[in-house]
Design an enzyme around this catalytic site. Structure first.
Site, short mmCIF file in Angstrom:
data_model
loop_
_atom_site.label_atom_id
_atom_site.label_comp_id
_atom_site.label_asym_id
_atom_site.label_seq_id
_atom_site.Cartn_x
_atom_site.Cartn_y
_atom_site.Cartn_z
N TRP A 105 2.35 1.10 -4.29
CA TRP A 105 1.65 0.91 -5.56
C TRP A 105 0.99 2.20 -6.05
CZ3 TRP A 105 -3.15 0.66 -8.05
CH2 TRP A 105 -4.24 1.05 -7.30
N TRP B 4 0.81 -1.21 0.00
CA TRP B 4 0.00 0.00 0.00
C TRP B 4 0.84 1.27 0.00
CZ3 TRP B 4 -4.70 0.05 -1.53
CH2 TRP B 4 -5.53 -1.05 -1.34
N HIS C 222 -12.89 4.35 -1.36
CA HIS C 222 -13.20 3.20 -2.22
C HIS C 222 -14.71 2.94 -2.27
CE1 HIS C 222 -8.88 2.37 -1.92
NE2 HIS C 222 -9.03 1.54 -2.94
N ILE D 265 1.79 5.92 -5.34
CA ILE D 265 2.61 6.91 -4.65
C ILE D 265 1.89 8.24 -4.47
CG2 ILE D 265 4.78 8.21 -4.75
CD1 ILE D 265 5.14 5.32 -4.00
N PRO D 266 1.15 8.79 -5.46
CA PRO D 266 0.48 10.08 -5.22
C PRO D 266 -0.47 10.05 -4.03
CG PRO D 266 0.55 9.62 -7.56
CD PRO D 266 1.04 8.38 -6.88
N VAL D 267 -1.29 9.00 -3.91
CA VAL D 267 -2.22 8.91 -2.77
C VAL D 267 -1.45 8.65 -1.48
CG1 VAL D 267 -4.10 7.56 -1.78
CG2 VAL D 267 -4.15 8.18 -4.20
N HIS D 268 -0.41 7.83 -1.55
CA HIS D 268 0.39 7.55 -0.35
C HIS D 268 1.05 8.83 0.16
CE1 HIS D 268 3.16 5.63 2.41
NE2 HIS D 268 4.18 6.21 1.78
#
Length: 481
Positions: A370, A367, A408, A372-375
């Site tokens: 996979w 998590w 989600h 990176i922008p959201v992380h």
């Protein structure tokens, strides 16, 4: 002390002599065996599959595995063609995208909502500008920003509740995705500008204290001023303009900065490759969905409605294959092709949109690599602020997963106009699954942890998403009594 040192040196010397003599004996034995009349051919060796052999070149087996996968895929394609015929029809894709097949009035409400998305973005800029020049107070401005951001995420839900019959499924899915991205970007935009305001306020307070205590003017070293001028860095509040805002809205990132890293030119070959990949990838995904996914979903409705567990398991495993392939295509198309395309056009230099998630040995590593922008957004705007407030890392991680689960659920339930909890529960199952995968990695080895990660991707969350489509099919495609 000297006698002990001499004994140790003598012991080491005798060990060295013993090793040397053993090697000499081995070499003498080899020479003696070669001189034998029976022409010996054997020598001490380990089998290649033994761990002691230290053999690592399995390229041929990897090629064999790809060949077997290719043959299996071709067989599935032939079986699909023989059973359903050729269902791929590009003209139907245009009909689906426009919503003509669903009998909606052709007023294009999705397009109207997409155009309206500019309004809350500009409104956020006006609020920030007003706070910067002192027209409105900080507390009032922050309250207005919160209301504006919440309106962005709730507007599609409200419109669909009253006008849901006028939207096509593809149209409202696109609207929800764009508005969710806008929600994350405006959150980052307002919070980053808030940090800048607080920083300037703290500097002013420090300067005032210096004047009161030292009666010294506020000055900077000449070298520091020259460095800032040479770098050409934008400072707050000079960043509060439409050009800066719309660049951020189009940039392939969710985290706002006053000065993004930029490239000096556009690589035409790279740009053309990414453009071709986007065009080919979209058509491939639509073809896979039309030829493989839709027939499998329709054939799975009966098994789910009858609650035949063996048949359900067989259908779920069959659905997992096309669902996972489409997910992989979507990942490459989105995170590599499209984001690199936008980055190249906008001279955006930070292109790390994903890590090597395929090598992740536990769920947490997956998590964090996979997407990176959201992380980076979750780390910068949720995780770190929560830990800075004194809460533990565990509490911050749970909050991040809850927000991700809600996102989600939002992207699935709202377009389908059905409230379920499959996506939310699937995301909330990730923290305990992360613990299990970590234990598997430590006790059984990294390979088993990686296998658990791939298993969760193939038969885990994608299947939870497919449950919505089954519920949708039962509600809208089942024959009326």
């Amino acid at each position: 002390m000297s006698s002990n040192g001499g004994d140790e040196n003598g012991l080491r010397y005798r060990r060295a002599l013993s090793v040397t003599k053993a090697e000499e004996i081995t070499e003498k034995e080899k020479k003696a065996r070669k001189l034998q009349l029976d022409k010996p051919i054997h020598k001490p060796r380990d089998s290649l599959f033994s761990w002691n052999s230290e053999f690592t070149n399995f390229t041929g087996l990897v090629n064999w595995g790809f060949l077997m996968l290719t043959i299996g895929g071709l067989r599935l394609c032939l079986e699909n063609f023989l059973k359903y015929g050729i269902r791929v029809n590009p003209f139907e894709w245009l009909i689906v995208l426009t919503g003509y097949h669903e009998g909606y009035t052709h007023q294009y409400p999705s397009l109207a909502l997409l155009i309206f998305s500019v309004v809350p973005a500009v409104l956020s800029l006006l609020i920030e500008k007003s706070m910067a020049v002192g027209i409105i107070a900080q507390k009032i401005g922050i309250s207005l920003q919160i209301i504006n951001i919440i309106t962005v995420i709730t507007l599609p839900v409200i419109v669909i509740f009253f006008k849901g019959s006028e939207f096509s499924f593809v149209g409202i899915t696109t609207v929800c995705m764009i508005y969710l991205i806008l929600f994350l970007k405006l959150w980052s935009y307002s919070q980053t500008n808030h940090w800048c305001r607080q920083g300037l306020k703290n500097k002013k307070n420090v300067n005032q204290l210096r004047r009161q205590s030292l009666s010294a003017p506020n000055w900077k070293p000449v070298e520091e001023v020259k460095d800032e001028v040479m770098a050409g860095l934008t400072k707050y509040p000079d960043n509060l303009n439409l050009k800066d805002l719309f660049y951020f809205l189009l940039a392939p990132t969710l985290c706002y900065e006053l000065n993004f890293p930029r490239t000096t030119r556009i690589r035409k070959r790279f740009l053309i490759k990414r453009l071709i990949e986007v065009m080919f990838g979209v058509n491939l995904m639509l073809a896979l969905f039309q030829q493989w996914m839709i027939p499998s979903v329709k054939n799975s409705v009966f098994s789910f409605s009858q609650m035949s567990f063996v048949a359900m398991a067989e259908r779920l495993l069959k659905l997992a294959v096309p669902n996972h392939l489409i997910w992989l295509c979507c990942f490459y198309l989105s995170f590599h092709s499209f984001l690199n395309l936008m980055g190249e056009l906008l001279h955006f230099a930070d292109r790390k949109f994903y890590g090597d998630w395929w090598n992740a040995n536990n769920i947490q590593a997956f998590w964090s690599s996979w997407n990176i922008p959201v992380h980076m957004w979750a780390l910068r705007h949720v995780y770190i602020p929560i830990t800075d407030m004194g809460y533990s890392k565990t509490h911050a991680s749970i909050v991040v997963f809850v927000i991700s689960a809600l996102f989600h659920e939002y992207l699935v339930s709202v377009p389908l106009q059905m409230f379920r909890l499959w996506a939310f529960l699937g995301m909330m199952a990730q923290p305990p699954l992360s613990v299990i995968s970590r234990v598997a990695e430590l006790r059984l080895g990294p390979r088993w942890g990686n296998l658990l990660v791939w298993s969760s991707l193939i038969i885990g969350q994608p299947l939870a998403i497919m449950m919505y489509y089954h519920d949708y099919a039962i509600a809208h495609m089942a024959p009326q009594p």
